[in-house]
Design a protein around this motif. Sequence first.
Motif, short mmCIF file in Angstrom:
data_model
loop_
_atom_site.label_atom_id
_atom_site.label_comp_id
_atom_site.label_asym_id
_atom_site.label_seq_id
_atom_site.Cartn_x
_atom_site.Cartn_y
_atom_site.Cartn_z
N HIS A 23 0.19 3.88 -2.91
CA HIS A 23 -0.71 4.95 -2.47
C HIS A 23 -0.54 6.23 -3.29
O HIS A 23 -1.52 6.79 -3.78
CB HIS A 23 -0.49 5.24 -0.98
CG HIS A 23 -1.37 6.32 -0.44
ND1 HIS A 23 -2.64 6.07 0.00
CD2 HIS A 23 -1.16 7.64 -0.29
CE1 HIS A 23 -3.17 7.22 0.41
NE2 HIS A 23 -2.29 8.18 0.24
N ARG A 62 0.83 -1.21 0.00
CA ARG A 62 0.00 0.00 0.00
C ARG A 62 0.87 1.25 0.00
O ARG A 62 0.58 2.22 -0.70
CB ARG A 62 -0.93 0.02 1.21
CG ARG A 62 -1.91 1.18 1.17
CD ARG A 62 -2.75 1.22 2.44
NE ARG A 62 -3.81 2.19 2.34
CZ ARG A 62 -3.66 3.51 2.44
NH1 ARG A 62 -2.46 4.03 2.60
NH2 ARG A 62 -4.70 4.31 2.34
N ASN A 75 -9.68 6.10 2.61
CA ASN A 75 -10.39 4.82 2.67
C ASN A 75 -10.75 4.31 1.28
O ASN A 75 -10.72 3.11 1.03
CB ASN A 75 -11.62 4.90 3.58
CG ASN A 75 -12.61 5.95 3.16
OD1 ASN A 75 -12.31 6.81 2.33
ND2 ASN A 75 -13.80 5.91 3.73
N SER A 117 -7.61 2.86 -0.11
CA SER A 117 -7.35 1.56 0.50
C SER A 117 -8.16 0.45 -0.17
O SER A 117 -7.66 -0.67 -0.34
CB SER A 117 -7.67 1.59 1.99
OG SER A 117 -6.72 2.37 2.67
#
Length: 87
Positions: A23, A19, A36, A39
Amino acid sequence: EQQKQAKIPRPPNAYILYRKDHHREIREQNPGLHNNEISVIVGNMWRDEQPHIREKYFNMANEIKTRMLLEHPDYRYNPRRSQDIRR
């Protein structure tokens, strides 16, 4: 007066490393997304990722964990109790 010991951060797992690497890329492609939502996207990418890529991140996580345990042999993960968590 007793000095507080510095908190040793928990070593990241394979998904956390994945991640972290993806990201910024997702955020640049979709500037309006919240963390979120990013994610969820990265989680789907992780689930569908090639086995050799996933293995690379598992190996990275194991190396980081091994180094951390060598530096801090007495480390033990102590999660905070739910009543101690501030919201």
